[in-house]
Design a protein around this motif. Structure first.
Motif, PDB file in Angstrom:
ATOM      1  N   PRO A  60       0.811  -1.227   0.000  1.00 40.65           N
ATOM      2  CA  PRO A  60       0.000   0.000   0.000  1.00 40.65           C
ATOM      3  C   PRO A  60       0.840   1.272   0.000  1.00 40.65           C
ATOM      4  CG  PRO A  60      -0.381  -1.304   1.997  1.00 40.65           C
ATOM      5  CD  PRO A  60       0.582  -2.059   1.146  1.00 40.65           C
ATOM      6  N   TRP A  61       2.079   1.196   0.479  1.00 39.31           N
ATOM      7  CA  TRP A  61       2.957   2.363   0.477  1.00 39.31           C
ATOM      8  C   TRP A  61       3.223   2.842  -0.948  1.00 39.31           C
ATOM      9  CZ3 TRP A  61       4.316   5.928   3.640  1.00 39.31           C
ATOM     10  CH2 TRP A  61       5.454   6.671   3.432  1.00 39.31           C
ATOM     11  N   ARG A  62       3.312   1.903  -1.898  1.00 42.39           N
ATOM     12  CA  ARG A  62       3.578   2.246  -3.291  1.00 42.39           C
ATOM     13  C   ARG A  62       2.409   2.998  -3.921  1.00 42.39           C
ATOM     14  NH1 ARG A  62       8.681   2.489  -4.625  1.00 42.39           N
ATOM     15  NH2 ARG A  62       9.747   0.861  -3.513  1.00 42.39           N
ATOM     16  N   THR A  63       1.202   2.781  -3.463  1.00 42.42           N
ATOM     17  CA  THR A  63       0.067   3.521  -4.023  1.00 42.42           C
ATOM     18  C   THR A  63       0.149   4.998  -3.659  1.00 42.42           C
ATOM     19  OG1 THR A  63      -1.332   3.003  -2.121  1.00 42.42           O
ATOM     20  CG2 THR A  63      -1.453   1.524  -4.004  1.00 42.42           C
ATOM     21  N   ILE A  64       0.850   5.311  -2.590  1.00 42.81           N
ATOM     22  CA  ILE A  64       0.981   6.706  -2.159  1.00 42.81           C
ATOM     23  C   ILE A  64       2.146   7.394  -2.860  1.00 42.81           C
ATOM     24  CG2 ILE A  64       1.450   8.198  -0.178  1.00 42.81           C
ATOM     25  CD1 ILE A  64       0.112   6.023   1.552  1.00 42.81           C
ATOM     26  N   VAL A  65       3.314   6.760  -2.871  1.00 43.87           N
ATOM     27  CA  VAL A  65       4.514   7.432  -3.374  1.00 43.87           C
ATOM     28  C   VAL A  65       4.922   7.022  -4.779  1.00 43.87           C
ATOM     29  CG1 VAL A  65       5.433   7.841  -1.082  1.00 43.87           C
ATOM     30  CG2 VAL A  65       6.043   5.759  -2.288  1.00 43.87           C
ATOM     31  N   GLY A  66       4.445   5.895  -5.273  1.00 47.47           N
ATOM     32  CA  GLY A  66       4.825   5.459  -6.614  1.00 47.47           C
ATOM     33  C   GLY A  66       6.271   5.011  -6.665  1.00 47.47           C
ATOM     34  N   ARG A  67       6.966   5.377  -7.757  1.00 49.19           N
ATOM     35  CA  ARG A  67       8.374   5.017  -7.947  1.00 49.19           C
ATOM     36  C   ARG A  67       9.189   6.287  -8.178  1.00 49.19           C
ATOM     37  NH1 ARG A  67       8.420   0.774 -12.664  1.00 49.19           N
ATOM     38  NH2 ARG A  67       7.831   2.672 -13.718  1.00 49.19           N
ATOM     39  N   PRO A  68       9.476   7.042  -7.118  1.00 50.47           N
ATOM     40  CA  PRO A  68      10.163   8.331  -7.309  1.00 50.47           C
ATOM     41  C   PRO A  68      11.634   8.155  -7.649  1.00 50.47           C
ATOM     42  CG  PRO A  68       9.937   7.878  -4.993  1.00 50.47           C
ATOM     43  CD  PRO A  68       9.206   6.776  -5.720  1.00 50.47           C
ATOM     44  N   ARG A  69      12.167   9.169  -8.282  1.00 48.66           N
ATOM     45  CA  ARG A  69      13.607   9.251  -8.518  1.00 48.66           C
ATOM     46  C   ARG A  69      14.207  10.163  -7.443  1.00 48.66           C
ATOM     47  NH1 ARG A  69      15.208   6.986 -13.249  1.00 48.66           N
ATOM     48  NH2 ARG A  69      13.649   6.782 -14.878  1.00 48.66           N
ATOM     49  N   ILE A  70      15.505  10.056  -7.251  1.00 49.29           N
ATOM     50  CA  ILE A  70      16.162  10.839  -6.206  1.00 49.29           C
ATOM     51  C   ILE A  70      16.029  12.331  -6.476  1.00 49.29           C
ATOM     52  CG2 ILE A  70      18.418  11.373  -5.188  1.00 49.29           C
ATOM     53  CD1 ILE A  70      19.095   8.411  -5.430  1.00 49.29           C
ATOM     54  N   TRP A  71      16.160  12.757  -7.733  1.00 46.08           N
ATOM     55  CA  TRP A  71      16.089  14.184  -8.043  1.00 46.08           C
ATOM     56  C   TRP A  71      14.703  14.734  -7.739  1.00 46.08           C
ATOM     57  CZ3 TRP A  71      12.616  16.177 -11.436  1.00 46.08           C
ATOM     58  CH2 TRP A  71      12.063  15.322 -12.381  1.00 46.08           C
ATOM     59  N   GLN A  72      13.661  13.912  -7.834  1.00 45.46           N
ATOM     60  CA  GLN A  72      12.316  14.386  -7.510  1.00 45.46           C
ATOM     61  C   GLN A  72      12.187  14.692  -6.020  1.00 45.46           C
ATOM     62  OE1 GLN A  72      10.257  11.018  -9.140  1.00 45.46           O
ATOM     63  NE2 GLN A  72       9.672  12.143 -10.980  1.00 45.46           N
ATOM     64  N   GLY A  73      12.750  13.829  -5.183  1.00 37.59           N
ATOM     65  CA  GLY A  73      12.724  14.083  -3.746  1.00 37.59           C
ATOM     66  C   GLY A  73      13.516  15.318  -3.372  1.00 37.59           C
ATOM     67  N   ILE A  74      14.655  15.502  -4.016  1.00 34.91           N
ATOM     68  CA  ILE A  74      15.466  16.694  -3.750  1.00 34.91           C
ATOM     69  C   ILE A  74      14.720  17.954  -4.185  1.00 34.91           C
ATOM     70  CG2 ILE A  74      17.581  17.906  -4.427  1.00 34.91           C
ATOM     71  CD1 ILE A  74      18.937  15.143  -4.543  1.00 34.91           C
ATOM     72  N   ALA A  75      14.080  17.911  -5.348  1.00 34.39           N
ATOM     73  CA  ALA A  75      13.361  19.083  -5.855  1.00 34.39           C
ATOM     74  C   ALA A  75      12.201  19.459  -4.924  1.00 34.39           C
ATOM     75  CB  ALA A  75      12.848  18.814  -7.269  1.00 34.39           C
ATOM     76  N   TRP A  76      11.421  18.476  -4.494  1.00 35.52           N
ATOM     77  CA  TRP A  76      10.292  18.764  -3.602  1.00 35.52           C
ATOM     78  C   TRP A  76      10.791  19.329  -2.275  1.00 35.52           C
ATOM     79  CZ3 TRP A  76       4.948  16.562  -3.472  1.00 35.52           C
ATOM     80  CH2 TRP A  76       4.472  16.304  -4.755  1.00 35.52           C
ATOM     81  N   THR A  77      11.891  18.798  -1.769  1.00 34.94           N
ATOM     82  CA  THR A  77      12.448  19.306  -0.510  1.00 34.94           C
ATOM     83  C   THR A  77      12.931  20.737  -0.677  1.00 34.94           C
ATOM     84  OG1 THR A  77      13.120  17.054   0.051  1.00 34.94           O
ATOM     85  CG2 THR A  77      14.123  18.832   1.304  1.00 34.94           C
ATOM     86  N   LEU A  78      13.588  21.040  -1.792  1.00 31.64           N
ATOM     87  CA  LEU A  78      14.042  22.413  -2.022  1.00 31.64           C
ATOM     88  C   LEU A  78      12.884  23.390  -2.159  1.00 31.64           C
ATOM     89  CD1 LEU A  78      17.074  21.875  -4.426  1.00 31.64           C
ATOM     90  CD2 LEU A  78      17.098  22.535  -2.019  1.00 31.64           C
ATOM     91  N   ILE A  79      11.812  22.956  -2.804  1.00 30.58           N
ATOM     92  CA  ILE A  79      10.620  23.812  -2.902  1.00 30.58           C
ATOM     93  C   ILE A  79      10.054  24.071  -1.508  1.00 30.58           C
ATOM     94  CG2 ILE A  79       8.232  23.900  -3.720  1.00 30.58           C
ATOM     95  CD1 ILE A  79       9.208  22.451  -6.250  1.00 30.58           C
ATOM     96  N   GLY A  80      10.039  23.033  -0.671  1.00 29.75           N
ATOM     97  CA  GLY A  80       9.570  23.210   0.705  1.00 29.75           C
ATOM     98  C   GLY A  80      10.426  24.178   1.484  1.00 29.75           C
ATOM     99  N   VAL A  81      11.737  24.076   1.317  1.00 29.75           N
ATOM    100  CA  VAL A  81      12.646  25.002   2.009  1.00 29.75           C
ATOM    101  C   VAL A  81      12.429  26.424   1.506  1.00 29.75           C
ATOM    102  CG1 VAL A  81      15.090  25.607   2.288  1.00 29.75           C
ATOM    103  CG2 VAL A  81      14.337  23.242   2.563  1.00 29.75           C
ATOM    104  N   LEU A  82      12.187  26.584   0.213  1.00 29.66           N
ATOM    105  CA  LEU A  82      11.894  27.911  -0.337  1.00 29.66           C
ATOM    106  C   LEU A  82      10.618  28.488   0.281  1.00 29.66           C
ATOM    107  CD1 LEU A  82      12.512  30.143  -2.424  1.00 29.66           C
ATOM    108  CD2 LEU A  82      11.050  28.873  -3.997  1.00 29.66           C
ATOM    109  N   TRP A  83       9.579  27.665   0.378  1.00 27.70           N
ATOM    110  CA  TRP A  83       8.329  28.127   0.997  1.00 27.70           C
ATOM    111  C   TRP A  83       8.542  28.495   2.464  1.00 27.70           C
ATOM    112  CZ3 TRP A  83       3.962  29.941  -0.721  1.00 27.70           C
ATOM    113  CH2 TRP A  83       3.545  29.610  -2.006  1.00 27.70           C
TER     114      TRP A  83
END
Length: 95
Positions: free
Chosen positions: A9-32
């Motif tokens: 069930p964890w895969r239905t939430i997060v799918g198959r992310p790449r490392i750069w996607q996690g870094i990008a989302w984290t950087l957007i969060g830090v910007l906010w």
């Protein structure tokens, strides 16, 4: 979604992310969160926190997938073929 979504069930939430996607989302969060420090609106803290948490989750899953060879980081089989000789290699050159 991934093929593993039915089993985990964890895969239905997060799918198959790449490392750069996690870094990008984290950087957007830090910007906010930076904008939240500079501003007075409460919603910036909420949005920044959500982006940062989601980025951290995606980054954690991507690194775990890479370490264990799952998701986007599954090993693809490598097919090595020998050199192919042209059919007319034995014929003399014709004009």
């Amino acid at each position: 979604m991934s093929n593993e979504a039915g089993r985990d069930p964890w895969r239905t939430i997060v799918g198959r992310p790449r490392i750069w996607q996690g870094i990008a989302w984290t950087l957007i969060g830090v910007l906010w969160l930076t904008l939240a420090v500079l501003g007075t609106e409460t919603w910036r803290w909420v949005i920044g926190g959500v982006w940062t948490v989601l980025g951290g989750v995606l980054l954690t899953v991507a690194i775990s997938d890479r370490r264990h060879g799952r998701g986007r980081y599954t090993a693809t089989p490598l097919t090595v073929r020998g050199a192919v000789r042209p059919e007319d290699a034995d014929e003399p050159y014709r004009r």
